[in-house]
Write an enzyme that holds these catalytic residues in place. Structure first.
Site, PDB file in Angstrom:
ATOM      1  N   GLY A  15      71.060   2.820  50.123  1.00 48.97           N
ATOM      2  CA  GLY A  15      69.999   1.834  49.890  1.00 48.97           C
ATOM      3  C   GLY A  15      70.411   0.866  48.796  1.00 48.97           C
ATOM      4  NE  ARG A  76      70.461   4.799  54.689  1.00 43.73           N
ATOM      5  CZ  ARG A  76      70.258   5.077  53.386  1.00 43.73           C
ATOM      6  NH1 ARG A  76      70.991   5.981  52.765  1.00 43.73           N
ATOM      7  NH2 ARG A  76      69.297   4.471  52.698  1.00 43.73           N
ATOM      8  CG  ASP A 107      72.312  12.031  45.716  1.00 44.08           C
ATOM      9  OD1 ASP A 107      72.054  11.289  46.682  1.00 44.08           O
ATOM     10  OD2 ASP A 107      71.512  12.841  45.248  1.00 44.08           O
ATOM     11  CB  SER A 109      77.369   6.474  48.183  1.00 51.69           C
ATOM     12  OG  SER A 109      76.243   5.914  48.813  1.00 51.69           O
ATOM     13  CG  ASP A 134      67.607   9.881  43.174  1.00 47.68           C
ATOM     14  OD1 ASP A 134      68.409   9.016  42.783  1.00 47.68           O
ATOM     15  OD2 ASP A 134      67.417  10.138  44.372  1.00 47.68           O
ATOM     16  N   GLY A 175      59.925   7.075  45.881  1.00 47.43           N
ATOM     17  CA  GLY A 175      60.254   8.335  45.224  1.00 47.43           C
ATOM     18  C   GLY A 175      59.953   9.526  46.113  1.00 47.43           C
TER      19      GLY A 175
END
Lengths: 328, 328, 328, 328
Positions: A15, A76, A107, A109, A134, A175
């Protein structure tokens, strides 16, 4: 002894978030500063496998520091999850004489990058770009601060109409697994209550809290709900619950959605991106690999990618308490 | 043993900054949460000496978290610098049964508070409110983050017109003694060069830097100048110098001025203000005095007022280097 | 009978304004829609004389509708004021097979275009781009609405600090010959008094007005001053006058400057630019020449360039009266 | 001969919109200017029936010109639809010596006001306050311009992420019966297609339009959908349709919701509100009644309330064509 890196590639993956362009700019200019070449890789791992590279010099990244999104685009990639995909990516990098890779993303990636390194011993460095905050190993991910301001601005607008009509608003913010956006914007937006994935408030306490606030003389209220709140009801079900079980409320729902990802990055995110880009490139030039660049206690530090991926960020309990006191 | 505090006073003093209202709100609501009374004191030490107090409850501070300025107003007071003035202030506090004072302001305001405490043994607690970020004991003063975004937004606008006309702009930002605003906004605004009070760049290097940038193909440039830059020339003299000594530049000056102090506080400043207010009140309730509440490594900590006043903030050398690399 | 136009050139000239990019985009896409070619001409008449042209198709203007400034850049040209300069420009246009010219700029730019047409019978069409709204034949110039919002946002910020400190602020806004920006933003910013070039208020009335406002209980005040105000004193002299002749005021000055020219255009300016671009191209295709496209009573209409240049806009007397009543 | 009015009441009714506070301020200050009294009436017709009035002078409306929402609050009232309710309201007005009423709201509110006048011969004057711009007799309702900018700002943010991921976004904006917001923001936001209640585009043309745009090389697209679009599918059904019937699209939905109603009013809306308030009060003082104040050809004019209620606004066909050309 590893050969000295003469060309670095940079890509954005997952994203997008505000500040990614500022990070790309920083990577490119730090390369220029150290007189090494730089290539931008389009559409994340997709473009990596296809060799969709473009040479970039200091002037190529002119005028992008204040732009949201990513000029390198993001995607992606399923194919990069296969050994064949990664082999192809490696071949393209070798062909292009690229000696190190800066991955700007989350994370997922980083996991791809770590596996890629383990298979081909190719130097990789991560920069945490996601609005969700995050990722372990940095107090702030790129885009988090900007998203907070975007959300708070929207809450301020909704509050205008909530106050004018004595309404209760449920506002959903991003979130899925973490409540950082909800918690910070809830405090800043003067929310009555904040529902986050990390804490099971329970419907009873929500009801109690709204009743208390009503008794204290408040005529309008705002409840911030993270996408992945623990109560296990989505925001429309929450509205229905209040409609059915509480009297005298005029309840409305607002889902802020994708606008949270866009916009000109805040000063904080631009400076952070600039610092992270410098550190990522210079770490590669020092023959380091498999680290994520992060902000810890206001300094730029390295965290092993492995830790960044496996570690969990924690919700700040002090903020939960502050929120509680503020809704007195 | 000190009597338990039953009423707390709060005032804002010195230059105003975004987030002061959010801090007032937090002080008032934390008092309400702990079931103690709170009075707002108008016009800083002026109102303190005149007994210009107003009882405030949780509802009194409704709808102010997003407002710039200070609803309690601010002022500078000569009279409070005299013993008589302070005696009068003390009398007013005792009459009103106020047992502790939260001072939101800068180091001048803290000095007044500290002397007041030393003379009358009256509990005081400081919250650092100033856009300059020039107070020791906190990584961020209230309003700094908001001012950064205000300045960067203005630079972005000026860059539009600079790029369209291939112009060189000198932009003056606030900071008489410290370069924090200049350094951060210079990086975020993509400035060619940043002139700050802490570093004597010298006119020669400025000229050299502009020449280098011109040669590298840049057609427009922005130089950020802190009010108190070390070169010792004001911004109009800088323009004249370049006009006279360099060829081919169309130079313009913009002094951003007082708009830097206003505006809706950023999410960061609202959350920081909320946290600081809680800590200030609760510290007074724990019988602490003469501290400033600050943000250190993302935690709210206490610093003795004396240190906060005497200590100096340092410019982040890493940022200077990042700025240098970014203007490649 | 004139040959049908097969290629149109577009340039921006004079001071830039928000919405110029949206107008360029509209010109380019309207050409594409009608299957004719379009070239962007860089740096106004400078680039026209140098043949600094670039073919543009619908995709070339992607992502610029929300950008301030002008991607074609702007410049003022002395050489184009000479017959030789214009001859050279004509040669370049003929070489490139360009059959019509859209000029986005102010009255100086239109004058150049009109002379050019008269000498070479070359079709020209004007789009009024300037924040000053000083062009006859349109109720709104491109960028005026955006500049109003930029100025009002700055006044709002300054008011925060003015109110907190009970200060009097003189705020200078753009407008050398016309007071449109000052008058509208003065009303919208809640100014006490508005000084414009069209009306000689006189220092006496300013003093009287401030005294009246003080007596009515106002503790802070804002006076908006157009660059070219009629009192004949600049803003710093006004401050000195009040400092010397009136008691009890803490007076500050803020000159908003070049940021007024930049920023993302408002919705109004983007729509206006889109409409104007369509009309300009289609009018050229209908073999019209020497007109300016303007907004009159919410419709896009043509005004002869000659009238647009010679006509004067008038200040709206109703607004002056509204301003007077609002500062009651 | 009617008695001269000595006191005027003002209320806001129906959905709130930015600029209502500026209009209240203008009504109050115009009364002060003419030395007549003014009362604010809370919660629309509800407060009118309950006599929830508050005397307001010029200082009461200080600092509200830039605030969204309405300080008088708004509500919808069933009881005012009954004869008894209106009788009660009349009694309260007579008791309080109020001789005329300014109603800020939409056509529902005006209908109530008109019936009230017909029954009790009580002077009423309407100010059109709604973001939808769906009221006959004014080119702009209060809040419309502000809402356009809010929506366009959100679209700009969403476009950042749409471009980064090559996505198709359906964005829902307000407008149940009219497409003014959709049409203007669609053009300003660079939308591919705009779906409005006034025009049945049909799914086929939507599909065709998206296919054309894809072929022309666009990789991301935005479609603006008014709440009441004519296709008869809601925005989530549209997404499903494209998901099922078209290949290669990654489709997302964003419903902008209530934030469109809030925020600081634009300069345009503040000036418009100020002008309308003056005209409404002065018309009452001239013994006029049953009119709505509106903006027609940039002048403030009166339209009989009856016409304002029954008349329909028309979509600007020129804008539809411009939108079509721009999406080339």
């Amino acid at each position: 002894m590893p050969n000295k890196i003469k060309k670095i590639g940079v890509l954005t993956s997952g994203g997008d978030s505000p500040g990614m362009n500022a990070a790309i700019r920083s990577v490119v200019r730090t390369c220029a500063y150290h007189d090494i070449e730089c290539v931008g890789i389009y559409r994340g791992y997709e473009g990596l496998m296809e060799g969709d590279f473009k040479a970039m010099d200091a002037r190529s990244v002119k005028g992008i520091i204040n732009k949201g999104g990513t000029i390198l685009k993001s995607a992606r990639s399923k194919e990069f999850r296969t050994k064949e995909g990664r082999q192809q990516a490696y071949n393209k990098l070798i062909e292009a004489n690229v000696g190190g890779l800066v991955i700007i993303g989350g994370d997922g990636s980083f996991t791809g990058g770590l596996i890629f390194n383990q298979e081909f011993d190719f130097p990789v460095m991560g920069i945490p770009g996601t609005i969700d905050n995050d990722i372990f190993g940095t107090s702030h991910t790129l885009g988090f601060d900007t998203a907070l301001n975007t959300v708070v601005d929207a809450i301020d607008k909704i509050r205008d109409t909530a106050s004018s009509h004595n309404r209760l608003f449920f506002i959903e913010v991003m979130g899925r697994d973490v409540g950082h956006i909800a918690l910070n914007t809830g405090i800043a937006g003067g929310a009555e209550e904040i529902l986050i994935p990390e804490e099971d408030l329970g419907l009873d306490r929500l009801v109690e809290s709204l009743n208390k606030s009503r008794k204290s003389g408040k005529t309008s209220s705002i409840v911030i709900v993270a996408e992945g709140d623990k109560i296990g009801k989505n925001i429309f079900e929450l509205k229905d619950y209040v409609d059915e079980n509480m009297e005298g409320y005029d309840v409305r729902v607002s889902v802020l959605g994708h606008m949270q990802r866009g916009g000109a990055p805040s000063c904080f995110d631009r400076v952070l991106a600039s610092r992270m880009g410098v550190k990522a490139v210079e770490s590669l030039l020092e023959s380091k690999t498999n680290y994520m660049v992060g902000l810890l206690n206001n300094k730029i530090e390295l965290t092993p990618l492995d830790n960044a991926i496996k570690g969990k960020t924690k919700i700040n309990l002090e903020l939960l308490r502050v929120s509680d006191i503020m809704s007195t």
